[in-house]
Design an enzyme around this catalytic site. Structure first.
Site, short mmCIF file in Angstrom:
data_model
loop_
_atom_site.label_atom_id
_atom_site.label_comp_id
_atom_site.label_asym_id
_atom_site.label_seq_id
_atom_site.Cartn_x
_atom_site.Cartn_y
_atom_site.Cartn_z
N GLY A 48 48.13 60.41 44.59
CA GLY A 48 47.05 59.50 44.19
C GLY A 48 46.85 59.30 42.70
N GLU A 102 43.40 64.16 38.48
CA GLU A 102 43.22 63.85 39.90
C GLU A 102 42.74 62.41 40.08
OE1 GLU A 102 43.77 64.21 42.82
OE2 GLU A 102 43.01 66.02 43.76
N ASP A 103 43.06 61.83 41.21
CA ASP A 103 42.56 60.49 41.50
C ASP A 103 41.06 60.53 41.78
OD1 ASP A 103 42.89 61.83 43.93
OD2 ASP A 103 43.90 60.17 44.93
N ASP A 106 36.42 64.44 45.92
CA ASP A 106 35.60 64.04 47.06
C ASP A 106 34.77 65.26 47.48
OD1 ASP A 106 34.69 62.42 49.16
OD2 ASP A 106 36.34 62.99 50.46
N LYS A 134 32.80 61.62 43.67
CA LYS A 134 31.74 61.25 44.61
C LYS A 134 30.78 62.42 44.70
CE LYS A 134 34.62 58.50 47.80
NZ LYS A 134 35.30 58.54 49.12
N PHE A 155 34.43 54.99 51.02
CA PHE A 155 35.88 55.06 50.92
C PHE A 155 36.41 53.91 50.06
CE2 PHE A 155 40.28 54.79 52.22
CZ PHE A 155 40.63 56.13 52.20
N VAL A 156 37.29 54.24 49.11
CA VAL A 156 37.82 53.23 48.19
C VAL A 156 39.35 53.24 48.18
CG1 VAL A 156 35.79 53.26 46.69
CG2 VAL A 156 37.67 54.84 46.23
N ASP A 162 44.80 55.33 48.27
CA ASP A 162 45.34 54.67 49.46
C ASP A 162 44.44 54.80 50.67
OD1 ASP A 162 45.98 57.57 49.66
OD2 ASP A 162 46.87 56.94 51.56
N ARG A 168 47.61 51.34 47.30
CA ARG A 168 47.69 52.01 45.99
C ARG A 168 48.03 51.04 44.86
NH1 ARG A 168 47.92 57.59 47.08
NH2 ARG A 168 49.16 58.21 48.90
P1 IMP Z 1 38.81 66.62 48.28
O1 IMP Z 1 39.71 67.81 48.45
O2 IMP Z 1 37.85 66.47 49.41
O3 IMP Z 1 38.12 66.58 46.94
O4 IMP Z 1 39.73 65.34 48.45
C1 IMP Z 1 40.50 64.87 47.47
C2 IMP Z 1 41.55 63.94 48.03
O5 IMP Z 1 41.12 63.17 49.17
C3 IMP Z 1 41.88 62.93 46.97
O6 IMP Z 1 42.87 63.42 46.10
C4 IMP Z 1 42.32 61.72 47.78
O7 IMP Z 1 43.69 61.80 48.05
C5 IMP Z 1 41.54 61.81 49.07
N1 IMP Z 1 40.36 60.90 49.04
C6 IMP Z 1 39.07 61.26 48.99
N2 IMP Z 1 38.25 60.19 48.98
C7 IMP Z 1 39.06 59.09 49.00
C8 IMP Z 1 38.81 57.66 48.98
O8 IMP Z 1 37.68 57.17 48.94
N3 IMP Z 1 39.91 56.88 49.01
C9 IMP Z 1 41.19 57.36 49.05
N4 IMP Z 1 41.46 58.69 49.06
C10 IMP Z 1 40.41 59.54 49.04
MG MG Z 2 45.06 62.89 46.38
#
Ligand code: IMP
Ligand code: MG
Length: 181
Positions: A48, A102-103, A106, A134, A155-156, A162, A168
């Protein structure tokens, strides 16, 4: 700008490429100030982050290096159950100033699992640059030091992010249409 469709879902324009460019440039300027003379090692988390990492890195005017890793999650049998391993991190981290790229943060679970292993390699410092965060979704104590946009818990896609592998490549950011929830 028009809505886009990916698989079964509709997405609506959210943040333009121009706004993104401005914010990413501002983050690069901060890093230029904070890391002058420190030769930071940026570590982009694939897939990402690759577009954000490229733009952020191009904004750096200081000496800096970049590398990319993939994270693999395993569900263990223990109650904690979640281990994250880095694939492809060959650089010597001892004494380095590391910036994780990081992208999106979440829930924070991915980085929360990954950071302890990184610390074991004794970097001089570790900070996190996230294109998005977020705050409303955060479940783990992970905070980005550089964030381009804090967004609502929706969700984006676009700018590297993606939906099921697609979307992407859009230069703008789109968010899922409310009607599709
Ligand atoms: P976390 O471990 O819950 O912080 O998730 C992080 C990963 O979930 C990111 O690196 C993304 O790949 C994916 N992700 C979380 N939210 C989104 C979104 O809104 N769109 C696309 N990918 C997301
Ligand atoms: Mg990711």
């Amino acid at each position: 700008m028009a809505d886009i469709r990916i698989h079964d879902k509709r997405f609506t324009p959210f943040i333009t490429a121009t706004e993104i460019e401005q914010r990413v440039r501002a983050l690069a300027a901060l890093i230029n100030t904070d890391y002058a003379g420190k030769n930071p090692l940026l570590i982009g988390i694939l897939n990402g982050s690759f577009i954000f990492a490229a733009d952020l890195f191009r904004g750096l005017t200081i000496e800096a290096e970049i590398s990319f890793i993939k994270l693999a999650s395993y569900k263990g049998t223990s109650s904690s159950g979640h281990v994250v391993t880095a694939i492809g991190l060959e650089e010597e981290l001892h004494g380095r100033h590391v910036i994780i790229v990081e992208d999106i943060i979440d829930t924070g679970k991915t980085l929360h699992s990954f950071l302890p292993g990184l610390q074991q390699r004794q970097p001089a410092s570790v900070k996190i640059a996230a294109f998005l965060s977020k705050p409303g979704a955060l479940q783990y104590d992970v905070r980005a030091d550089y964030v381009a946009f804090e967004i609502a818990n929706k969700f984006v896609v676009g700018y590297g992010l993606d939906y099921d592998g697609h979307g992407r490549n859009y230069p703008d950011l789109y968010r899922l249409k409310d009607a599709d929830f």
